[in-house]
Design an enzyme around this catalytic site. Structure first.
Site, PDB file in Angstrom:
ATOM      1  N   HIS A  20       0.812  -1.215   0.000  1.00  0.00           N
ATOM      2  CA  HIS A  20       0.000   0.000   0.000  1.00  0.00           C
ATOM      3  C   HIS A  20       0.846   1.267   0.000  1.00  0.00           C
ATOM      4  O   HIS A  20       0.385   2.343   0.367  1.00  0.00           O
ATOM      5  CB  HIS A  20      -1.006  -0.013   1.159  1.00  0.00           C
ATOM      6  CG  HIS A  20      -2.247  -0.769   0.783  1.00  0.00           C
ATOM      7  ND1 HIS A  20      -2.202  -2.052   0.312  1.00  0.00           N
ATOM      8  CD2 HIS A  20      -3.556  -0.410   0.761  1.00  0.00           C
ATOM      9  CE1 HIS A  20      -3.436  -2.470   0.035  1.00  0.00           C
ATOM     10  NE2 HIS A  20      -4.277  -1.481   0.296  1.00  0.00           N
ATOM     11  N   ASP A  79      -5.929   4.935   9.957  1.00  0.00           N
ATOM     12  CA  ASP A  79      -7.343   5.090   9.584  1.00  0.00           C
ATOM     13  C   ASP A  79      -7.847   3.851   8.865  1.00  0.00           C
ATOM     14  O   ASP A  79      -9.015   3.501   8.952  1.00  0.00           O
ATOM     15  CB  ASP A  79      -7.522   6.280   8.633  1.00  0.00           C
ATOM     16  CG  ASP A  79      -7.207   7.591   9.308  1.00  0.00           C
ATOM     17  OD1 ASP A  79      -7.155   7.624  10.548  1.00  0.00           O
ATOM     18  OD2 ASP A  79      -7.004   8.588   8.592  1.00  0.00           O
ATOM     19  N   GLU A  86      -9.272  14.058  14.834  1.00  0.00           N
ATOM     20  CA  GLU A  86      -8.702  14.270  13.496  1.00  0.00           C
ATOM     21  C   GLU A  86      -9.381  15.493  12.882  1.00  0.00           C
ATOM     22  O   GLU A  86     -10.233  16.133  13.527  1.00  0.00           O
ATOM     23  CB  GLU A  86      -8.938  13.049  12.588  1.00  0.00           C
ATOM     24  CG  GLU A  86      -8.020  11.888  12.868  1.00  0.00           C
ATOM     25  CD  GLU A  86      -7.840  10.948  11.684  1.00  0.00           C
ATOM     26  OE1 GLU A  86      -8.310  11.256  10.570  1.00  0.00           O
ATOM     27  OE2 GLU A  86      -7.211   9.883  11.883  1.00  0.00           O
TER      28      GLU A  86
HETATM   29  P1  FAD Z   1       4.233  -1.876   2.000  1.00  0.00           P
HETATM   30  O1  FAD Z   1       3.749  -0.811   1.116  1.00  0.00           O
HETATM   31  O2  FAD Z   1       4.170  -3.253   1.498  1.00  0.00           O
HETATM   32  O3  FAD Z   1       5.736  -1.539   2.469  1.00  0.00           O
HETATM   33  C1  FAD Z   1       6.097  -0.236   2.895  1.00  0.00           C
HETATM   34  C2  FAD Z   1       7.602  -0.176   3.205  1.00  0.00           C
HETATM   35  O4  FAD Z   1       7.862  -0.943   4.369  1.00  0.00           O
HETATM   36  C3  FAD Z   1       8.483  -0.777   2.110  1.00  0.00           C
HETATM   37  O5  FAD Z   1       9.708  -0.097   2.079  1.00  0.00           O
HETATM   38  C4  FAD Z   1       8.678  -2.197   2.563  1.00  0.00           C
HETATM   39  O6  FAD Z   1       9.871  -2.767   2.044  1.00  0.00           O
HETATM   40  C5  FAD Z   1       8.717  -2.030   4.077  1.00  0.00           C
HETATM   41  N1  FAD Z   1       8.181  -3.176   4.789  1.00  0.00           N
HETATM   42  C6  FAD Z   1       7.008  -3.822   4.583  1.00  0.00           C
HETATM   43  N2  FAD Z   1       6.860  -4.804   5.492  1.00  0.00           N
HETATM   44  C7  FAD Z   1       7.965  -4.782   6.260  1.00  0.00           C
HETATM   45  C8  FAD Z   1       8.414  -5.536   7.363  1.00  0.00           C
HETATM   46  N3  FAD Z   1       7.712  -6.550   7.859  1.00  0.00           N
HETATM   47  N4  FAD Z   1       9.614  -5.230   7.924  1.00  0.00           N
HETATM   48  C9  FAD Z   1      10.356  -4.203   7.453  1.00  0.00           C
HETATM   49  N5  FAD Z   1       9.998  -3.465   6.395  1.00  0.00           N
HETATM   50  C10 FAD Z   1       8.804  -3.740   5.820  1.00  0.00           C
HETATM   51  N6  FAD Z   1      -0.530   5.461   7.205  1.00  0.00           N
HETATM   52  C11 FAD Z   1      -0.767   5.965   8.419  1.00  0.00           C
HETATM   53  O7  FAD Z   1       0.156   6.162   9.203  1.00  0.00           O
HETATM   54  N7  FAD Z   1      -2.030   6.272   8.817  1.00  0.00           N
HETATM   55  C12 FAD Z   1      -3.105   6.044   8.040  1.00  0.00           C
HETATM   56  O8  FAD Z   1      -4.215   6.323   8.442  1.00  0.00           O
HETATM   57  C13 FAD Z   1      -2.887   5.477   6.766  1.00  0.00           C
HETATM   58  N8  FAD Z   1      -3.923   5.198   5.957  1.00  0.00           N
HETATM   59  C14 FAD Z   1      -3.696   4.644   4.739  1.00  0.00           C
HETATM   60  C15 FAD Z   1      -4.783   4.348   3.924  1.00  0.00           C
HETATM   61  C16 FAD Z   1      -4.587   3.790   2.687  1.00  0.00           C
HETATM   62  C17 FAD Z   1      -5.774   3.457   1.822  1.00  0.00           C
HETATM   63  C18 FAD Z   1      -3.269   3.556   2.221  1.00  0.00           C
HETATM   64  C19 FAD Z   1      -3.032   3.000   0.853  1.00  0.00           C
HETATM   65  C20 FAD Z   1      -2.170   3.861   3.013  1.00  0.00           C
HETATM   66  C21 FAD Z   1      -2.374   4.404   4.287  1.00  0.00           C
HETATM   67  N9  FAD Z   1      -1.324   4.707   5.131  1.00  0.00           N
HETATM   68  C22 FAD Z   1      -1.555   5.218   6.372  1.00  0.00           C
HETATM   69  C23 FAD Z   1       0.072   4.532   4.698  1.00  0.00           C
HETATM   70  C24 FAD Z   1       0.604   3.176   5.122  1.00  0.00           C
HETATM   71  O9  FAD Z   1       0.816   3.145   6.508  1.00  0.00           O
HETATM   72  C25 FAD Z   1       1.954   2.892   4.473  1.00  0.00           C
HETATM   73  O10 FAD Z   1       1.867   3.031   3.091  1.00  0.00           O
HETATM   74  C26 FAD Z   1       2.415   1.502   4.826  1.00  0.00           C
HETATM   75  O11 FAD Z   1       3.742   1.360   4.445  1.00  0.00           O
HETATM   76  C27 FAD Z   1       1.590   0.491   4.089  1.00  0.00           C
HETATM   77  O12 FAD Z   1       1.736  -0.754   4.696  1.00  0.00           O
HETATM   78  P2  FAD Z   1       1.960  -2.023   3.793  1.00  0.00           P
HETATM   79  O13 FAD Z   1       1.845  -3.158   4.713  1.00  0.00           O
HETATM   80  O14 FAD Z   1       1.123  -2.048   2.590  1.00  0.00           O
HETATM   81  O15 FAD Z   1       3.506  -1.777   3.414  1.00  0.00           O
END
Ligand code: FAD
Length: 514
Positions: free
Chosen positions: A91, A153, A266
């Site tokens: 994400h 969120d 918020e």
């Molecule tokens: P990914 O996108 O898969 O990875 C993100 C980064 O972290 C990459 O660099 C990856 O290599 C690294 N990573 C992933 N897993 C691990 C692990 N286990 N150990 C070490 N590194 C790792 N953020 C907020 O703070 N608050 C919010 O309310 C919020 N709302 C969101 C709503 C939506 C619809 C979206 C798309 C994003 C939102 N985000 C929010 C942002 C979100 O927290 C970050 O984009 C987060 O990185 C997404 O998590 P993911 O598991 O998809 O990580």
């Protein structure tokens, strides 16, 4: 040895060829999980929610557990040029979980780990790094009546993904971000070591990894602090026509002590028009509620502000008691009378509120379209300037989706973690959550990306004290500026825990020297 960004700047990402297929075959033999070079899998690993980049890895690895993750890192170390990116739920916006011709590790494939751990009167959940927060919520609430204190969120994000960034929502003013609410991590470092770390054990690794943008280790397990889960939530929206009054009330609420404030605070900016995506109709909560704009003063401008607050309560609380509590908390706030909206819903429904928006967006085709999002932390000292130069001017017609703005307190963040924050005790999260129509022309998306650059530029030109949240930069100069006086610590941490720059290559902070 770490080589900084020059290889990326010269777009030298096309690497020397290596025998990818024999490497994947050898790796597969060592793992309990699997390695896939199938184009459907590598195609999936080369996409993310942002939809702005498409970068194909050599393989998608599905690890069974931390041992497999360690073997993947070790095998990359033995190669001359491979990198490894943990992929949570993909994400990210700017390809941060991708690895060009490297190994993408699908953290969601890891065996599900969940246990409740009581320590010194506190209760924690031990969960996999690849667990989705929505699953953590369900398990904690349904079996134990407990819940983590600090959320995002949207909950279809992984524990490891948000802990690598921060993890903020309307509870962070009180409990800090998610990275302030974990007691222990199991991490696979860039050296391929599996290390348990906490504030007291291997603490440098613990604080490096929290907010560390995946640069120092892959989180395979996290111990998350829990509290008793409430049954119900009263969710309230209050409309403001002036930014200063909105910000003054929001700041006063986040500074008040527990018991004297809401459980969630918020806010967002919306357009003073009838646009169904960004206008007044986005504010009412209960079905059938209407935004009666005759309540707005004549002086109201083209953008309005909404303070969003919530109170937790229990099923056996009297409605009249909840009403009285809420009125006490609302008294003295300067919102536009007549423009208050509210709804009561269960705690799990409240925390799942964005899931419902997701379902709608999937049906409309906008969930899968590109999302050139921009997230910033802006210092309180400059937020009025930001409002004037960005919300009231550049973005007065909105961004096709929510524009969040709400205050957070620096004292709830631990300066030992890797996150970079602006100066001062109070700073604002600004989230420009752009949605684009399905099948948008690339030129439109480019224009929105360019507008993001313009906003960052406006901040620089106006000397606005800000940091990107979920940062995305292209050059070492920009990363140095981002981390400021924390840059040398960040580099030292990289040297300690991922000296070959194997991990999370598409953050584009360090490049593997090959
Ligand atoms: P990914 O996108 O898969 O990875 C993100 C980064 O972290 C990459 O660099 C990856 O290599 C690294 N990573 C992933 N897993 C691990 C692990 N286990 N150990 C070490 N590194 C790792 N953020 C907020 O703070 N608050 C919010 O309310 C919020 N709302 C969101 C709503 C939506 C619809 C979206 C798309 C994003 C939102 N985000 C929010 C942002 C979100 O927290 C970050 O984009 C987060 O990185 C997404 O998590 P993911 O598991 O998809 O990580």
């Amino acid at each position: 040895m770490i080589a900084y960004l020059e290889p990326f700047i010269q777009d030298n990402d096309s690497r020397r060829p290596h025998d990818g297929s024999s490497l994947c075959e050898a790796l597969e033999l060592q793992l309990q999980g699997g390695v896939s070079t199938d184009s459907r899998d590598t195609g999936l690993a080369g996409k993310d929610f942002g939809g702005l980049y498409s970068i194909t890895p050599l393989a998608l690895v599905r690890p069974a557990g931390a041992d497999d993750v360690a073997k993947v890192v070790k095998s990359a170390l033995q190669s001359s040029n491979l990198t490894v990116a943990a992929r949570g739920n993909g994400h990210s916006i700017n390809g941060q979980a991708m690895a060009d011709q490297g190994l993408v590790v699908d953290m969601r494939a890891m065996e599900d780990h969940f246990s409740i751990v009581p320590i010194n009167g506190l209760t924690y959940a031990d969960v996999s790094g690849g667990a989705l927060w929505e699953d953590v919520l369900k398990r904690c609430v349904s079996s134990y009546g407990l819940a983590p204190r600090s959320w995002t969120d949207y909950l279809s994000l992984t524990v490891g993904g948000t802990l690598s960034n921060g993890g903020v929502s309307g509870q962070a003013f009180r409990y800090g971000p998610q990275i302030s609410n974990v007691a222990e991590l199991e991490v696979v470092t860039g050296k391929g070591d599996i290390v348990i770390c906490s504030e007291n054990e291997n603490s440098e690794l613990f604080f490096s990894v929290l907010g560390g943008l995946g640069q120092f280790g892959i989180i395979t397990r996290a111990r998350v602090l829990l509290q008793p889960a409430p049954d119900m939530v009263r969710w309230i929206r209050l409309v403001y026509d002036e930014f200063e009054r909105f910000a003054g009330d929001a700041e006063s609420l986040v500074r008040r002590s527990e018991g004297d404030s809401f459980d969630y605070v918020e806010g967002f900016v919306f357009s003073n028009n009838d646009d169904p995506l960004t206008g007044r109709s986005t504010v009412p909560l209960a079905s059938g509620a209407v935004f009666d704009s005759s309540h707005l003063p004549e002086t109201a401008g083209s953008v309005l502000y909404c303070l969003e607050v919530a109170v937790h309560y229990r099923n056996n609380d009297q409605v009249s008691t909840v009403d009285t509590d809420v009125e006490r908390l609302l008294s003295g706030l300067g919102y536009v009378k007549g423009l208050r909206f509210q709804v009561d819903l269960s705690y799990v429904q409240f925390l799942s509120r964005v899931k419902r928006a997701e379902e709608e967006a999937i049906a409309n085709g906008v969930w899968d379209a590109p999302h050139p999002w921009l997230n910033l932390f802006v210092s309180k000292s400059d937020i009025v300037n930001f409002d004037r130069a960005v919300f009231k001017t550049l973005l007065k017609n909105g961004v096709g989706g929510p524009m969040l703005v709400y205050p957070l307190l620096r004292s709830r963040w631990d300066s030992r973690t890797s996150v970079a924050l602006p100066e001062g005790e109070v700073f604002y999260l600004v989230a420009l959550l752009r949605f684009t129509p399905p099948n948008s022309r690339p030129a439109l998306v480019d224009k929105l990306v360019e507008q993001n650059r313009e906003i960052v530029n406006i901040c620089h030109v106006n000397c606005i004290d800000f940091k990107l949240y979920l940062p995305h930069y292209h050059s070492e100069k920009e990363w140095k500026l981002h981390f400021g006086n924390q840059w040398s610590r960040f580099v030292e941490r990289k040297t300690l825990f991922d000296p070959m720059a194997i991990l999370a290559p598409r953050q584009k902070i360090f490049a593997r020297d090959f």
